[in-house]
Design an enzyme around this catalytic site. Structure first.
Site, PDB file in Angstrom:
ATOM      1  CB  CYS A  65     121.100  36.327  10.043  1.00 22.42           C
ATOM      2  SG  CYS A  65     122.590  35.625   8.961  1.00 22.42           S
ATOM      3  NE  ARG A 120     116.204  39.915  10.748  1.00 21.49           N
ATOM      4  CZ  ARG A 120     116.509  41.279  10.968  1.00 21.49           C
ATOM      5  NH1 ARG A 120     115.432  42.004  10.902  1.00 21.49           N
ATOM      6  NH2 ARG A 120     117.661  41.696  10.957  1.00 21.49           N
ATOM      7  CD1 TRP A 151     119.679  35.957   2.338  1.00 20.09           C
ATOM      8  CD2 TRP A 151     121.595  36.944   2.822  1.00 20.09           C
ATOM      9  NE1 TRP A 151     120.329  36.482   1.179  1.00 20.09           N
ATOM     10  CE2 TRP A 151     121.038  37.206   1.667  1.00 20.09           C
ATOM     11  CE3 TRP A 151     122.638  37.789   3.336  1.00 20.09           C
ATOM     12  CZ2 TRP A 151     122.002  37.900   0.655  1.00 20.09           C
ATOM     13  CZ3 TRP A 151     123.452  38.573   2.566  1.00 20.09           C
ATOM     14  CH2 TRP A 151     122.867  38.766   1.257  1.00 20.09           C
ATOM     15  CG  ASN A 185     121.964  39.770  11.802  1.00 20.11           C
ATOM     16  OD1 ASN A 185     122.306  39.674  10.553  1.00 20.11           O
ATOM     17  ND2 ASN A 185     120.896  40.778  12.083  1.00 20.11           N
ATOM     18  N   GLY A 186     125.241  39.623  10.965  1.00 24.18           N
ATOM     19  CA  GLY A 186     126.215  40.779  10.705  1.00 24.18           C
ATOM     20  C   GLY A 186     127.181  40.231  10.287  1.00 24.18           C
ATOM     21  CD  GLU A 231     108.504  48.531  -6.214  1.00 26.17           C
ATOM     22  OE1 GLU A 231     109.778  48.879  -6.265  1.00 26.17           O
ATOM     23  OE2 GLU A 231     108.110  47.759  -5.435  1.00 26.17           O
ATOM     24  CE  LYS A 273     108.384  44.346  -5.135  1.00 29.42           C
ATOM     25  NZ  LYS A 273     108.630  45.270  -3.882  1.00 29.42           N
ATOM     26  CD  GLU A 315     111.659  41.603  -4.480  1.00 35.09           C
ATOM     27  OE1 GLU A 315     112.200  41.524  -3.657  1.00 35.09           O
ATOM     28  OE2 GLU A 315     110.819  42.785  -4.479  1.00 35.09           O
ATOM     29  CG  HIS A 343     117.153  56.869 -27.210  1.00 32.56           C
ATOM     30  ND1 HIS A 343     117.573  57.474 -28.229  1.00 32.56           N
ATOM     31  CD2 HIS A 343     116.226  57.481 -26.624  1.00 32.56           C
ATOM     32  CE1 HIS A 343     116.761  58.658 -28.239  1.00 32.56           C
ATOM     33  NE2 HIS A 343     115.996  58.614 -27.404  1.00 32.56           N
ATOM     34  CE  LYS A 375     109.383  43.374   4.526  1.00 34.51           C
ATOM     35  NZ  LYS A 375     109.346  43.649   3.172  1.00 34.51           N
TER      36      LYS A 375
HETATM   37  C1  F6R Z   1     111.784  44.651  -2.954  1.00 32.98           C
HETATM   38  C2  F6R Z   1     112.421  45.073  -1.734  1.00 32.98           C
HETATM   39  C3  F6R Z   1     113.915  45.682  -1.508  1.00 32.98           C
HETATM   40  C4  F6R Z   1     113.873  46.635  -0.320  1.00 32.98           C
HETATM   41  C5  F6R Z   1     115.215  47.261  -0.001  1.00 32.98           C
HETATM   42  C6  F6R Z   1     115.225  48.345   0.793  1.00 32.98           C
HETATM   43  O1  F6R Z   1     110.602  44.211  -2.758  1.00 32.98           O
HETATM   44  O2  F6R Z   1     111.920  44.757  -0.468  1.00 32.98           O
HETATM   45  O3  F6R Z   1     114.418  46.046  -2.610  1.00 32.98           O
HETATM   46  O4  F6R Z   1     112.981  47.794  -0.623  1.00 32.98           O
HETATM   47  O5  F6R Z   1     116.072  46.185   0.436  1.00 32.98           O
HETATM   48  O6  F6R Z   1     114.780  47.925   2.271  1.00 32.98           O
HETATM   49  P1  F6R Z   1     114.122  49.076   3.242  1.00 32.98           P
HETATM   50  O7  F6R Z   1     113.142  49.840   2.630  1.00 32.98           O
HETATM   51  O8  F6R Z   1     113.880  48.234   4.464  1.00 32.98           O
HETATM   52  O9  F6R Z   1     115.482  49.922   3.378  1.00 32.98           O
END
Ligand code: F6R
Length: 593
Positions: free
Chosen positions: A2, A27, A75, A101-102, A469, A473, A476, A492, A588
């Site tokens: 949030c 967020r 969120w 937020n929280g 990775e 990507k 998501e 395996h 994010k």
């Molecule tokens: C994927 C992504 C998440 C963050 C994860 C950690 O694209 O962005 O997997 O990498 O939530 O976030 P930080 O780096 O802010 O601790």
């Protein structure tokens, strides 16, 4: 998660809150809402489900009048995505409004207690207890600031909240515990927000609140701010810091999406990962080498960068790093001691799982270092030494340029641990080539991925984390199921899933892994897979070749390999009509456990 923002000043509040919500939307984007003090003395609430633009088209945030207000983009955690669960929440009489937020962990007990005192609740959220607690304090005759501090003292869990009261139309209160909150200090105006991006256009002066702190802001009869430790109720002094980011860095410019802008910036921004304080870099590297146990804790994309960091440290400095997922760290934390070092790696510096690791490490007396992007973030402030990513604000929910700069910082560190320096000037050119050479092919491939349900990413050695990775990507933002795995593991078990046409992205750099990785690709091809080879030369076994520039030091291939995978995820999302900047169910900054 949030995002929250509050404003107290002379500008039309509706416009400021609306643009603030847009800046914080990364967020959370399930629902959004605003509370303003209208006509000098009444709280007006406007809120709904949906993204900020959708809500604004019917409810017109911009048209809200007044000079004090708070806003929230959600969120969902407690309570579904419904209009009543959207913030702001209000007290029984509607005189107190709060955005939060929280997670309030003791909200059930508080609700019961408040209900027994006659309070009625309109939502299923944990947050709604806050305005009612403040209302109780006001009813008991406390002034607004004391009523808010009293409410804070009863809350358990993580919170950053903002509160308005119609009886105190020129005041704004905010408090933080384990969720970020920054006060922007302008000339005759204040902002309070989850991060600095919403107020960069107006001021670069900021005060970072710590856990257990609250701020009281007042506009009438002169602008005033007072900070409190809400446990003791005592007033405290805080320093004003200068923020280095600019507002334009957090705008999309000519690009359709932040994600594409942030990928296209990489050739330039990557070089900034080398802008480190020499002394901090040396001391950091020495601290890693000296530590009996060096743990690295991170989540998601930051975890993948840390795995590459581990490979480099081993190769260059013969040092084993113990890389642990932050959410799983509790399982390892018993091996922590005062001789341990915990390196927290995080773009946002606010990830709850990472912060939990830091707290456990502190309790064990371990040293804490960090690698973060957001200066002044909680991880940064809890660390003895920090290396910054220097990639500027990252707004797209999917981490892209921050991943590359995490690799950059790990690379510098591993070389520093070996007693050597590394030059990134040429790598910037190679990153640019990686972007340009494959774009058209990737756009075509994305058209094909549109109809695919499963994609596999294979890599060996330091390319294995890049395979993880690439898969993350793609998943998501395009919602295509993808799996990243060590190429040698396919046979395996997972090979059973390969059928005619299954796309397999094979990371095949010309290093010691080349032949084995290629053989693993051939095994998949023999079962019908379409092999998308990522390497410096074409190969008869590739059905499609994504070209990498040839570089002298093969250690750097993980950096270059990342580029086409990020673009592939981006174009696939766009092809499928998804919004790459705001993938469903995600946000994010993950400030919940
Ligand atoms: C994927 C992504 C998440 C963050 C994860 C950690 O694209 O962005 O997997 O990498 O939530 O976030 P930080 O780096 O802010 O601790």
């Amino acid at each position: 998660m949030c995002g929250i923002i509050g404003y107290l000043g002379f500008r039309p509040v509706g416009k400021i809150l609306h643009s603030g919500l847009k800046a914080l939307e990364y967020r959370g984007y399930d629902s959004a809402g605003v509370a303003v003090i209208e006509g000098g003395a009444a709280v007006r609430i406007v809120k709904d489900t949906g993204k900020v633009d959708e809500i604004n088209s019917s409810l017109k945030f911009d048209s809200l009048e007044g000079h004090a207000g708070i806003a929230h983009t959600r969120w969902a955690t407690h309570g579904g995505v419904t209009q009543p669960n959207a913030h702001p929440h209000v007290s029984c009489g509607g005189a107190v409004a709060v955005v939060h937020n929280g997670i309030i962990e003791n909200y059930k007990e508080l609700r019961e207690d408040l209900r027994s005192k006659g309070h009625a609740f309109a939502s299923q959220t944990d947050s709604e207890v806050i305005p009612h607690l403040i209302e109780e304090g006001l009813k008991a005759g406390l002034p607004f600031d004391k009523a808010v501090l009293g409410a804070c003292a009863r809350l358990k869990g993580s919170f950053a909240f903002l509160a308005l009261s119609s009886a105190n139309p020129s005041e704004l209160m905010a408090a933080r515990n384990e969720s970020p909150l920054i006060v922007g200090v302008g000339d005759n105006e204040f902002f309070v927000a989850s991060d600095c991006i919403p107020f960069l256009d107006y001021t670069k002066k900021a005060v970072f609140l710590n856990d257990g702190e609250a701020v009281w802001l007042k506009a009438e009869g002169g602008f005033e701010m007072k900070f409190f430790d809400f446990k003791s109720g005592r007033q405290i002094m805080k320093e004003i810091s200068e923020i280095k980011w600019s507002a334009s860095q957090a705008q999309k410019g000519e690009f359709e999406h932040f994600m594409l802008k942030e990928i296209m910036e990489e050739p330039f921004v990557f070089k900034q990962s080398a802008f480190q304080d020499e002394l901090v870099l040396k001391d950091f590297a020495k601290g890693v080498l000296d530590a009996k146990d060096a743990f690295v804790v991170a989540s998601g994309t930051s975890f993948h960068a840390s795995l590459v960091g581990r490979a480099w440290f081993k190769k260059l400095a013969a040092k084993d790093l113990k890389v642990v997922l932050a959410s799983e760290f509790a399982l390892d934390s018993e091996s922590l001691s005062k001789d341990s070092l915990v390196i927290a790696v995080s773009q946002s510096g606010e990830t709850a799982d990472v912060l939990d690791c830091i707290r456990a490490a502190k309790a064990a007396g371990a040293r804490i270092f960090s690698i973060v992007n957001v200066v002044g973030s909680t991880v940064d402030r809890l660390s003895e030494k920090t290396l910054y990513l220097n990639c500027g604000p990252e707004v797209g929910v999917a981490a892209t340029k921050s991943f590359l700069n995490q690799l950059g910082v790990f690379c510098l560190l591993a070389f520093a641990a070996k007693g050597e320096k590394v030059d990134f000037a040429e790598l910037g050119v190679f990153i640019e080539q990686g972007l340009e050479w494959n774009r058209e092919k990737l756009k075509e491939l994305a058209k094909e991925f549109k109809f695919r349900d499963n994609v596999y990413f294979l890599g060996r050695g330091a390319s294995y984390p890049i395979a993880l990775e690439g898969a993350l990507k793609l998943k998501e933002i395009s919602y295509i199921h993808a799996e990243g795995m060590p190429a040698g593991e396919l046979k395996h078990g997972t090979l059973a899933l390969i059928e005619k046409g299954t796309p397999v992205v094979l990371l095949n750099p010309p290093d010691s892994s080349f032949t084995h990785a290629l053989n693993n690709g051939i095994e998949a091809k023999a079962r019908g897979a379409k092999i998308i080879g990522v390497g410096v030369e074409n190969n008869e076994n590739y059905d499609l070749w994504l070209q990498l520039p040839k570089i002298e030091n093969p250690l750097f291939y993980p950096i270059i390999e990342t580029i086409p995978l990020q673009l592939l995820a981006y174009y696939s999302a766009v092809e499928r009509g998804r919004d790459p900047d705001k993938p469903r169910n995600l946000a994010k900054s993950v400030t919940v456990r």
